[in-house]
Design a protein around this motif. Structure first.
Motif, PDB file in Angstrom:
ATOM      1  N   SER A 116      50.593  49.720  58.507  1.00 64.31           N
ATOM      2  CA  SER A 116      49.613  48.874  58.015  1.00 64.31           C
ATOM      3  C   SER A 116      48.773  49.077  56.835  1.00 64.31           C
ATOM      4  O   SER A 116      48.850  50.181  56.401  1.00 64.31           O
ATOM      5  CB  SER A 116      48.443  49.408  59.240  1.00 64.31           C
ATOM      6  OG  SER A 116      47.911  50.398  58.991  1.00 64.31           O
ATOM      7  N   ASN A 117      48.226  48.076  56.281  1.00 64.99           N
ATOM      8  CA  ASN A 117      47.541  48.136  54.947  1.00 64.99           C
ATOM      9  C   ASN A 117      46.330  47.209  54.948  1.00 64.99           C
ATOM     10  O   ASN A 117      46.562  46.051  54.990  1.00 64.99           O
ATOM     11  CB  ASN A 117      48.799  47.712  53.855  1.00 64.99           C
ATOM     12  CG  ASN A 117      48.134  47.593  52.510  1.00 64.99           C
ATOM     13  OD1 ASN A 117      47.144  47.125  52.157  1.00 64.99           O
ATOM     14  ND2 ASN A 117      49.100  48.542  51.646  1.00 64.99           N
ATOM     15  N   MET A 147      44.255  46.254  52.660  1.00 58.78           N
ATOM     16  CA  MET A 147      44.171  45.301  51.882  1.00 58.78           C
ATOM     17  C   MET A 147      45.197  44.017  52.115  1.00 58.78           C
ATOM     18  O   MET A 147      44.717  42.801  52.300  1.00 58.78           O
ATOM     19  CB  MET A 147      44.444  45.779  50.280  1.00 58.78           C
ATOM     20  CG  MET A 147      44.404  44.655  49.520  1.00 58.78           C
ATOM     21  SD  MET A 147      42.737  43.648  48.886  1.00 58.78           S
ATOM     22  CE  MET A 147      41.857  45.167  48.405  1.00 58.78           C
ATOM     23  N   LEU A 148      46.340  44.243  52.443  1.00 62.87           N
ATOM     24  CA  LEU A 148      47.197  43.303  52.924  1.00 62.87           C
ATOM     25  C   LEU A 148      46.571  42.380  54.092  1.00 62.87           C
ATOM     26  O   LEU A 148      47.249  41.501  54.305  1.00 62.87           O
ATOM     27  CB  LEU A 148      48.704  43.923  53.043  1.00 62.87           C
ATOM     28  CG  LEU A 148      49.488  44.296  51.769  1.00 62.87           C
ATOM     29  CD1 LEU A 148      50.880  44.787  52.314  1.00 62.87           C
ATOM     30  CD2 LEU A 148      49.587  42.933  50.860  1.00 62.87           C
ATOM     31  N   GLU A 149      46.455  43.322  54.932  1.00 64.17           N
ATOM     32  CA  GLU A 149      45.870  42.578  56.213  1.00 64.17           C
ATOM     33  C   GLU A 149      44.703  41.566  55.833  1.00 64.17           C
ATOM     34  O   GLU A 149      44.768  40.515  56.343  1.00 64.17           O
ATOM     35  CB  GLU A 149      45.178  43.798  57.116  1.00 64.17           C
ATOM     36  CG  GLU A 149      44.702  43.173  58.811  1.00 64.17           C
ATOM     37  CD  GLU A 149      44.114  44.292  59.291  1.00 64.17           C
ATOM     38  OE1 GLU A 149      44.344  45.516  58.984  1.00 64.17           O
ATOM     39  OE2 GLU A 149      43.636  43.931  60.362  1.00 64.17           O
ATOM     40  N   VAL A 170      44.235  40.223  53.014  1.00 59.86           N
ATOM     41  CA  VAL A 170      44.927  39.016  52.149  1.00 59.86           C
ATOM     42  C   VAL A 170      45.670  37.999  53.263  1.00 59.86           C
ATOM     43  O   VAL A 170      45.462  36.751  53.141  1.00 59.86           O
ATOM     44  CB  VAL A 170      46.123  39.576  51.172  1.00 59.86           C
ATOM     45  CG1 VAL A 170      46.783  38.410  50.804  1.00 59.86           C
ATOM     46  CG2 VAL A 170      45.196  40.491  50.087  1.00 59.86           C
ATOM     47  N   ALA A 171      46.141  38.629  54.199  1.00 62.79           N
ATOM     48  CA  ALA A 171      46.880  37.997  55.206  1.00 62.79           C
ATOM     49  C   ALA A 171      45.834  36.926  55.738  1.00 62.79           C
ATOM     50  O   ALA A 171      45.907  35.743  56.173  1.00 62.79           O
ATOM     51  CB  ALA A 171      48.114  38.532  55.881  1.00 62.79           C
ATOM     52  N   LEU A 182      44.891  34.174  53.855  1.00 63.21           N
ATOM     53  CA  LEU A 182      45.902  33.186  53.531  1.00 63.21           C
ATOM     54  C   LEU A 182      45.740  32.229  55.040  1.00 63.21           C
ATOM     55  O   LEU A 182      45.990  30.990  54.846  1.00 63.21           O
ATOM     56  CB  LEU A 182      47.386  33.795  53.264  1.00 63.21           C
ATOM     57  CG  LEU A 182      47.322  34.587  51.819  1.00 63.21           C
ATOM     58  CD1 LEU A 182      48.641  35.114  51.761  1.00 63.21           C
ATOM     59  CD2 LEU A 182      47.082  33.198  50.936  1.00 63.21           C
ATOM     60  N   ASP A 183      45.661  32.978  55.842  1.00 62.53           N
ATOM     61  CA  ASP A 183      45.728  32.107  57.229  1.00 62.53           C
ATOM     62  C   ASP A 183      44.432  31.325  57.544  1.00 62.53           C
ATOM     63  O   ASP A 183      44.659  30.186  57.833  1.00 62.53           O
ATOM     64  CB  ASP A 183      45.877  33.334  58.217  1.00 62.53           C
ATOM     65  CG  ASP A 183      47.001  33.981  58.656  1.00 62.53           C
ATOM     66  OD1 ASP A 183      46.878  35.067  59.186  1.00 62.53           O
ATOM     67  OD2 ASP A 183      48.309  33.556  57.894  1.00 62.53           O
ATOM     68  N   GLU A 218      45.173  28.252  55.534  1.00 64.04           N
ATOM     69  CA  GLU A 218      46.466  27.574  55.679  1.00 64.04           C
ATOM     70  C   GLU A 218      46.251  26.119  56.127  1.00 64.04           C
ATOM     71  O   GLU A 218      47.002  25.197  55.593  1.00 64.04           O
ATOM     72  CB  GLU A 218      47.295  28.291  56.991  1.00 64.04           C
ATOM     73  CG  GLU A 218      48.471  27.592  57.465  1.00 64.04           C
ATOM     74  CD  GLU A 218      49.696  28.320  56.652  1.00 64.04           C
ATOM     75  OE1 GLU A 218      49.543  28.895  55.872  1.00 64.04           O
ATOM     76  OE2 GLU A 218      50.903  27.650  56.817  1.00 64.04           O
ATOM     77  N   LEU A 271      37.621  38.988  46.721  1.00 63.48           N
ATOM     78  CA  LEU A 271      38.951  39.222  47.155  1.00 63.48           C
ATOM     79  C   LEU A 271      39.556  37.699  46.929  1.00 63.48           C
ATOM     80  O   LEU A 271      40.566  37.700  46.299  1.00 63.48           O
ATOM     81  CB  LEU A 271      39.292  39.532  48.742  1.00 63.48           C
ATOM     82  CG  LEU A 271      40.925  39.448  49.143  1.00 63.48           C
ATOM     83  CD1 LEU A 271      41.572  40.502  48.296  1.00 63.48           C
ATOM     84  CD2 LEU A 271      40.661  39.888  50.444  1.00 63.48           C
ATOM     85  N   MET A 288      42.704  36.853  44.287  1.00 64.62           N
ATOM     86  CA  MET A 288      43.891  36.333  44.886  1.00 64.62           C
ATOM     87  C   MET A 288      44.186  35.060  44.017  1.00 64.62           C
ATOM     88  O   MET A 288      45.321  34.581  43.842  1.00 64.62           O
ATOM     89  CB  MET A 288      43.498  35.657  46.276  1.00 64.62           C
ATOM     90  CG  MET A 288      43.679  36.946  47.164  1.00 64.62           C
ATOM     91  SD  MET A 288      43.257  36.501  48.815  1.00 64.62           S
ATOM     92  CE  MET A 288      44.512  35.721  49.660  1.00 64.62           C
ATOM     93  N   PHE A 300      47.754  33.579  44.528  1.00 69.65           N
ATOM     94  CA  PHE A 300      47.998  33.623  45.908  1.00 69.65           C
ATOM     95  C   PHE A 300      47.155  32.388  46.491  1.00 69.65           C
ATOM     96  O   PHE A 300      47.188  31.890  47.727  1.00 69.65           O
ATOM     97  CB  PHE A 300      47.348  34.672  46.773  1.00 69.65           C
ATOM     98  CG  PHE A 300      48.455  35.996  46.330  1.00 69.65           C
ATOM     99  CD1 PHE A 300      48.133  36.839  45.358  1.00 69.65           C
ATOM    100  CD2 PHE A 300      49.588  36.168  47.248  1.00 69.65           C
ATOM    101  CE1 PHE A 300      49.045  37.789  45.139  1.00 69.65           C
ATOM    102  CE2 PHE A 300      50.508  37.286  46.827  1.00 69.65           C
ATOM    103  CZ  PHE A 300      50.059  37.946  45.720  1.00 69.65           C
TER     104      PHE A 300
END
Lengths: 218, 218
Positions: free
Chosen positions: B8-9, B11-13, B15-16, B19-20, B23, B46, B50, B55
């Motif tokens: 788990s991360n 920041m990536l969580e 970012v995802a 993005l979701d 979407e 953030l 991005m 992103f």
DNA sequence: GAATCATATCCCACTGTATGGGAAGTTTTG
DNA sequence: CAAAACTTCCCATACAGTGGGATATGATTC
């Protein structure tokens, strides 16, 4: 002098570096380290995290490639906003299904915002024969006849009791390449899924086909 | 018991999540906050980051949408690894061009790793008439004749002195939807760009067309 | 036109997450 | 079989990200 608020972000910078590193070809963790200049332990851990969130995927030989977030066909790109609009207009879950062999896969789903809703995550696979999209994708004669007559085919409680659905084909050069589908609990159906929602759905499906055709002309 | 190293991360969580959140439809910074549950200042900062790394992108009314990293057609997705392999095999810059009105645009480029190389960034636009891809995309009769005979058309110093190129069409259902192109300094050409590289190039172009066809069949 | 509400943007004290050298185990190569 | 390369993980340490709150701006309502 104090800098203004910056938009740089170390993690995003590294994520972007890794994505750029695999853009042209897959890479192992060690190779990612070389391509990005990051330490192997850092890039290894980061890559595993990126797999978890769909930015990368890992193939059998251990190499990392671009993940499902980047591997989307033009069809999905075109369909997603149209399905979102359809969901906004109808209030019900809007999906796109494609056929794969004797199964079907949900490629895009935009969920209803009602508390009671019909929903399956994108990526779900189902057997072909039941449900309105299943019947359509398997070229069931009655389903095709319904499309001929109405532009859509409906299903009431065939696969899941209490659930209704209506599907319309996405056509590209006279071939059915996908279906759009609205799914909803029967409690929100007034006449039937087809009568209530079919016209909006068929129009959305034609729109996807038209925009894909336009996109193909490049 | 100590957990194994986690993937788990945070920041990536996040970012995802962002993005979701965009979407299905674009969103303002405040709306992103609502859709993700993050504080507005966090998600605003953030989102700006991005944008910087591709992103997200920001449209005129301030809304955020998916950025250039996610907006790639199936054609580009298919062509990129094939062009990378072609560059690896030939050592020269490999590109894909499409026609837009009376201009052509470089959609994908994979650069030669030689110090002396022919290179233009992806996104470059050129006038149609010169260069092997330009002649092909403008349906120059001599170019089409060369393709008929050899599978490729070459150009020597037409647009840029000292530069050679060879192009082959990517066909989909008998239509030319793009061209693949190899560009190189004449100093590395032995016989001619076509004689030296045309066969590999034509095979790569057929591969792109075939895989796109297969992808279209879904 | 003023009041109210919503949004965009930024600051900074504070929190807590990410880093990477190094070690151990595994796989590949010569 | 030894050496090299790679994968995976640990953990002491460094430093990056957070979000409440403030300010400015724009939109909406009365």
């Amino acid at each position: 002098m104090a800098e203004p608020a910056t938009t740089s972000n170390r993690m995003l910078e590294r994520v972007a570096m890794v994505l750029d590193a695999v853009e042209g070809s897959s890479a192992s963790a060690s190779e990612l380290g070389r391509r990005t200049g990051l330490s192997v332990s850092t890039v290894h851990r980061l890559a595993l995290s990126m797999v978890e969130y769909g930015f990368l995927r890992r193939v059998d030989d251990g190499d990392f490639k671009l993940g499902h977030r980047f591997v989307r066909t033009a069809l999905e790109s075109i369909a997603t906003p149209i399905l979102t609009e359809l969901r906004n207009v109808t209030g019900e879950t809007a999906q796109m299904w494609i056929r794969r062999g004797e199964r079907r896969i949900c490629r895009v789903t935009v969920d209803s915002q009602h508390e009671l809703k019909a929903t399956l995550p994108a990526g779900s696979t189902l057997e072909l024969p039941n449900g309105s999209s299943g019947r359509l994708l398997s070229h069931d004669p009655e389903a095709l006849e319904s499309v001929e007559e109405h532009g859509w085919v409906e299903s009431v409680g065939r696969r899941t009791p209490g659930l209704g659905s209506v599907s319309a084909p996405v056509m590209l050069r006279d071939q059915m390449i996908a279906t759009l589908c609205l799914a909803m609990p029967l409690s929100r159906v007034e006449v039937s899924p087809g009568r209530d929602f079919g016209e909006n759905l068929a129009r959305a499906a034609r729109m996807v086909g038209t925009e894909l055709e336009t996109a193909k002309q490049l």
